[in-house]
Scaffold this motif. Structure first.
Motif, PDB file in Angstrom:
ATOM      1  N   GLY A   2       0.918  -1.441  -0.058  1.00  0.00           N
ATOM      2  CA  GLY A   2       0.004   0.032  -0.069  1.00  0.00           C
ATOM      3  C   GLY A   2       1.025   1.209   0.037  1.00  0.00           C
ATOM      4  O   GLY A   2       1.923   1.180  -0.313  1.00  0.00           O
ATOM      5  N   ALA A 153      -7.967   1.537   4.382  1.00  0.00           N
ATOM      6  CA  ALA A 153      -8.248   0.388   3.363  1.00  0.00           C
ATOM      7  C   ALA A 153      -8.352   0.815   1.895  1.00  0.00           C
ATOM      8  O   ALA A 153      -7.609   0.121   1.111  1.00  0.00           O
ATOM      9  N   ASP A 154      -9.102   1.833   1.739  1.00  0.00           N
ATOM     10  CA  ASP A 154      -9.319   2.305   0.297  1.00  0.00           C
ATOM     11  C   ASP A 154      -8.096   3.022  -0.202  1.00  0.00           C
ATOM     12  O   ASP A 154      -7.569   2.869  -1.393  1.00  0.00           O
ATOM     13  N   ASP A 156      -5.132   2.534   0.721  1.00  0.00           N
ATOM     14  CA  ASP A 156      -3.950   1.306   0.390  1.00  0.00           C
ATOM     15  C   ASP A 156      -4.328   0.567  -1.023  1.00  0.00           C
ATOM     16  O   ASP A 156      -3.215   0.466  -1.753  1.00  0.00           O
ATOM     17  N   GLN A 157      -5.368   0.412  -1.435  1.00  0.00           N
ATOM     18  CA  GLN A 157      -5.916   0.017  -2.640  1.00  0.00           C
ATOM     19  C   GLN A 157      -5.444   0.673  -3.859  1.00  0.00           C
ATOM     20  O   GLN A 157      -4.952   0.119  -4.921  1.00  0.00           O
ATOM     21  N   SER A 158      -5.590   1.965  -3.438  1.00  0.00           N
ATOM     22  CA  SER A 158      -5.508   3.084  -4.853  1.00  0.00           C
ATOM     23  C   SER A 158      -4.071   3.728  -4.899  1.00  0.00           C
ATOM     24  O   SER A 158      -3.998   4.292  -5.728  1.00  0.00           O
ATOM     25  N   GLU A 159      -3.245   3.693  -3.763  1.00  0.00           N
ATOM     26  CA  GLU A 159      -2.121   4.540  -3.715  1.00  0.00           C
ATOM     27  C   GLU A 159      -0.722   3.388  -3.281  1.00  0.00           C
ATOM     28  O   GLU A 159      -0.250   3.890  -2.532  1.00  0.00           O
ATOM     29  N   ASP A 160      -0.970   2.147  -4.123  1.00  0.00           N
ATOM     30  CA  ASP A 160       0.243   1.391  -3.976  1.00  0.00           C
ATOM     31  C   ASP A 160       1.653   2.227  -4.065  1.00  0.00           C
ATOM     32  O   ASP A 160       1.860   2.443  -5.221  1.00  0.00           O
ATOM     33  N   ARG A 211       3.475  -2.084   4.107  1.00  0.00           N
ATOM     34  CA  ARG A 211       2.590  -3.153   4.834  1.00  0.00           C
ATOM     35  C   ARG A 211       2.886  -2.834   6.251  1.00  0.00           C
ATOM     36  O   ARG A 211       3.967  -2.535   6.542  1.00  0.00           O
TER      37      ARG A 211
END
Length: 244
Positions: A2, A153-154, A156-160, A211
């Motif tokens: 993330g 949570a959102d 981390d999914q979009s800002e890897d 992580r």
């Protein structure tokens, strides 16, 4: 994996901040604000703080500049980000989960006002402490934590693998620290009892692996304000945070 860095920026001083401090100093029950909380604008000082943030932003090396800016929908936060020129040309990512804590029936009241008009609520607040107390129609800190867990949570999914700026509010910054650093109630309240998140300040959380738990790299930094000769303002909530 993330996000690897979160840069948490508290909005500049708002007209509401200034009015609340004036009301508290005068021993008044009600804070003289002309807007609902979501629409309270920056004060003149707050706009200066936002401009100083812009100079700090412009001075960041290209390799260290975050690629994305998430922002509270409240006007004082959006004005801070816009005046500072934060974020890409495509604009801010405004997310309601970054809004300030909602105070319900206690909105616009000072501590004196709460004690005078809602003495039972004042006693409940002392008994439960700031973490768990929920004013009627409002939110506890725990309620804010729930929406921040969803937001992270959102994110981390979009800002890897990215550095991300979050422009928000003092309670939100404290509670992001609580979630990201894995703090407990006692540690959080101990910190909040002796420290404040100042207007226009910068707090950094880092996690190079993308992580696990985050580590605090800096907290409540205001060197960019001091360097520009801009007033540094403290407008915190109740310092009486522990349950009694």
């Amino acid at each position: 994996m993330g996000a690897v860095e979160l840069i948490l920026i508290r909005h500049g001083e708002s007209e509401g901040n200034a009015a609340a401090s004036a009301a508290q100093a005068a021993g008044l029950e009600v804070i003289d604000v002309k807007h609902r909380d979501a629409d309270v604008p920056l004060s003149k000082t707050g706009r200066m703080q936002a401009m100083a943030l812009g100079l700090w932003w412009d001075g960041l090396p290209a390799a260290e500049r975050p690629g994305t800016v998430w922002c509270s929908p409240y006007l004082r936060a959006r004005q801070t980000a816009e005046i500072a020129g934060l974020g890409p040309a495509s604009g801010l990512r405004v997310d309601e989960r970054l809004r300030d804590r909602e105070l319900g029936i206690l909105d616009t009241l000072t501590a004196v006002g709460v004690a005078a008009r809602y003495p039972q609520e004042a006693r409940r607040r002392e008994w439960l402490g700031k973490f768990y107390y929920r004013p009627p129609g409002g939110e506890s800190w725990v309620d804010v934590v729930l929406r921040l867990r969803s937001l992270l949570a959102d994110l981390d999914q979009s800002e890897d693998g990215r550095r991300v700026v979050l422009v928000c509010h003092d309670a939100v910054i404290w509670l992001l620290r609580y979630v990201c650093e894995g703090l407990n109630e006692q540690t959080l309240l101990d910190l909040a009892a002796v420290s404040v998140v100042r207007n226009g300040s910068v707090t950094r959380l880092v996690r190079p692996s993308g992580r696990g738990c985050w580590k605090i790299a800096s907290f409540d930094e205001v060197a960019h304000l001091e360097a520009g000769g801009v007033p540094v303002t403290k407008h915190a909530g109740d310092t009486n945070v522990h349950p009694r």
